[in-house]
Design an enzyme around this catalytic site. Sequence first.
Site, PDB file in Angstrom:
ATOM      1  N   ASP A 165       1.777   5.170  -9.090  1.00 35.08           N
ATOM      2  CA  ASP A 165       0.618   6.030  -9.358  1.00 35.08           C
ATOM      3  C   ASP A 165       1.107   7.135 -10.300  1.00 35.08           C
ATOM      4  O   ASP A 165       2.242   7.064 -10.810  1.00 35.08           O
ATOM      5  CB  ASP A 165       0.018   6.575  -8.042  1.00 35.08           C
ATOM      6  N   HIS A 166       0.275   8.181 -10.494  1.00 34.96           N
ATOM      7  CA  HIS A 166       0.690   9.275 -11.385  1.00 34.96           C
ATOM      8  C   HIS A 166       1.926   9.998 -10.849  1.00 34.96           C
ATOM      9  O   HIS A 166       2.776  10.418 -11.620  1.00 34.96           O
ATOM     10  CB  HIS A 166      -0.469  10.279 -11.546  1.00 34.96           C
ATOM     11  N   CYS A 222       5.760   6.253  -6.084  1.00 34.39           N
ATOM     12  CA  CYS A 222       4.704   7.269  -6.046  1.00 34.39           C
ATOM     13  C   CYS A 222       5.428   8.595  -5.822  1.00 34.39           C
ATOM     14  O   CYS A 222       6.651   8.661  -6.045  1.00 34.39           O
ATOM     15  CB  CYS A 222       3.636   6.966  -4.984  1.00 34.39           C
ATOM     16  N   GLY A 223       4.714   9.632  -5.419  1.00 36.78           N
ATOM     17  CA  GLY A 223       5.393  10.914  -5.256  1.00 36.78           C
ATOM     18  C   GLY A 223       6.483  10.849  -4.206  1.00 36.78           C
ATOM     19  O   GLY A 223       7.609  11.307  -4.415  1.00 36.78           O
ATOM     20  N   THR A 224       6.158  10.232  -3.074  1.00 37.42           N
ATOM     21  CA  THR A 224       7.119  10.146  -1.971  1.00 37.42           C
ATOM     22  C   THR A 224       7.682   8.737  -1.774  1.00 37.42           C
ATOM     23  O   THR A 224       8.683   8.572  -1.082  1.00 37.42           O
ATOM     24  CB  THR A 224       6.415  10.515  -0.652  1.00 37.42           C
ATOM     25  N   GLY A 225       7.002   7.747  -2.300  1.00 37.47           N
ATOM     26  CA  GLY A 225       7.376   6.349  -2.051  1.00 37.47           C
ATOM     27  C   GLY A 225       6.727   5.823  -0.780  1.00 37.47           C
ATOM     28  O   GLY A 225       6.799   4.629  -0.471  1.00 37.47           O
ATOM     29  N   ILE A 226       6.081   6.734  -0.030  1.00 42.17           N
ATOM     30  CA  ILE A 226       5.524   6.349   1.276  1.00 42.17           C
ATOM     31  C   ILE A 226       4.175   5.632   1.112  1.00 42.17           C
ATOM     32  O   ILE A 226       3.966   4.554   1.676  1.00 42.17           O
ATOM     33  CB  ILE A 226       5.351   7.595   2.181  1.00 42.17           C
ATOM     34  N   HIS A 255      19.469  -7.294   5.418  1.00 41.49           N
ATOM     35  CA  HIS A 255      18.955  -7.429   6.787  1.00 41.49           C
ATOM     36  C   HIS A 255      17.469  -7.776   6.834  1.00 41.49           C
ATOM     37  O   HIS A 255      17.045  -8.530   7.687  1.00 41.49           O
ATOM     38  CB  HIS A 255      19.154  -6.127   7.570  1.00 41.49           C
ATOM     39  N   ARG A 289      21.485 -14.058  11.917  1.00 47.71           N
ATOM     40  CA  ARG A 289      20.683 -13.367  12.942  1.00 47.71           C
ATOM     41  C   ARG A 289      19.523 -12.588  12.311  1.00 47.71           C
ATOM     42  O   ARG A 289      18.481 -12.394  12.936  1.00 47.71           O
ATOM     43  CB  ARG A 289      21.559 -12.430  13.778  1.00 47.71           C
ATOM     44  N   HIS A 290      19.706 -12.180  11.038  1.00 41.05           N
ATOM     45  CA  HIS A 290      18.637 -11.430  10.373  1.00 41.05           C
ATOM     46  C   HIS A 290      17.438 -12.334  10.077  1.00 41.05           C
ATOM     47  O   HIS A 290      16.305 -11.877  10.070  1.00 41.05           O
ATOM     48  CB  HIS A 290      19.156 -10.794   9.082  1.00 41.05           C
TER      49      HIS A 290
HETATM   50  C1  RB5 Z   1      -0.043  11.873  -5.042  1.00 42.62           C
HETATM   51  O1  RB5 Z   1      -0.192  13.240  -5.101  1.00 42.62           O
HETATM   52  C2  RB5 Z   1       0.858  11.501  -3.860  1.00 42.62           C
HETATM   53  O2  RB5 Z   1       0.160  11.695  -2.678  1.00 42.62           O
HETATM   54  C3  RB5 Z   1       1.314  10.056  -3.992  1.00 42.62           C
HETATM   55  O3  RB5 Z   1       2.010   9.914  -5.186  1.00 42.62           O
HETATM   56  C4  RB5 Z   1       2.272   9.558  -2.925  1.00 42.62           C
HETATM   57  O4  RB5 Z   1       3.280  10.461  -2.643  1.00 42.62           O
HETATM   58  C5  RB5 Z   1       1.664   9.020  -1.717  1.00 42.62           C
HETATM   59  O5  RB5 Z   1       2.318   8.637  -0.749  1.00 42.62           O
END
Ligand code: RB5
Length: 309
Positions: A165-166, A222-226, A255, A289-290
């Site tokens: 994303d951005h 993304c910003g966090t990868g989450i 793994h 095992r994995h």
């Molecule tokens: C965008 O501001 C941010 O929320 C997105 O890039 C990301 O971190 C979501 O998990």
Amino acid sequence: MFKILFVCTGNTCRSSLAAVIAAQAAARQGFSPEDIQIYSAGLAAVEGMPATPEAIQAAREMGLDLSNHRAAGLTGEMVKEAGLILTMTRGHKEALLKLYPEAQGKVFTLKEYVNPGSADPDIADPIGRPLEVYRRTARELEELTSKLLEKVRKVMHLRLALGSDHGGFKLKEEIKKFLEEQGIPYRDFGTFNAEAVDYPDFARPVAEAVARGECDRGILCCGTGIGVAIAANKVPGIRAALCHDTFSARAAREHNDANILTMGERVIGPGLAREIVATWLASEFAGGRHARRVEKIKAIEEAYNRARP
Ligand code: RB5
């Protein structure tokens, strides 16, 4: 063209031997000169110095000619054009990265690249030692470079899907640059600028391309990868792993057979991200095992799919 640079201290024994032995392995494994270039240099080389007589002899016994080799000092140009730089020891790697910090992510010791997690990642210096020690070094290099090229072949032929994303746009662009330097092809699913967008819209097509088998693996930022990890993991068959260190990147492959790597641009810098990508690309699923555990993940997915009306 994939360019591999071997580096040691003087470029008169270990790295020069590694280069000729690897070139022989490349020819044996069917690489063409258009696919791969292999060369060597020394961090403290005396320009023009020939290989040591023992290195020449050890090479000769393997059917290789090192007699025309002349030592070359490592230059910024060499570092820039190499896709992969393999040093003989951790000391060489540290010294090289001090001189050329921008090379972070493509510098490994030969042993750590071939056998990640290797207890002793150094190849001992045979200089001044008897011919038998050189022979042992040459045999060690033969085994390592043969495995190295098998690994390189896999990485070169991976079909990679990229997306962000951005918030992860700049990191994705950095990863693209890194892949281009390494001669690794990719498909970019966007976003294509820093304008605000919604990460699921980019995680989904990357995950679907991997799940359908159009791409072998994906990288999402993304910003966090989450957010991209959560979204990608909703696509059946996807095992997306958020990794912000090389240990996790390797374990995610070995793994968990992770088929998507995710990272956050607001969490790590581009140098570490490059190193994580290189480690993740070069690591393979360990099975055993994995495999049983990954099968159990698939079983959860299938059970929920079956339960759907
Ligand atoms: C965008 O501001 C941010 O929320 C997105 O890039 C990301 O971190 C979501 O998990």
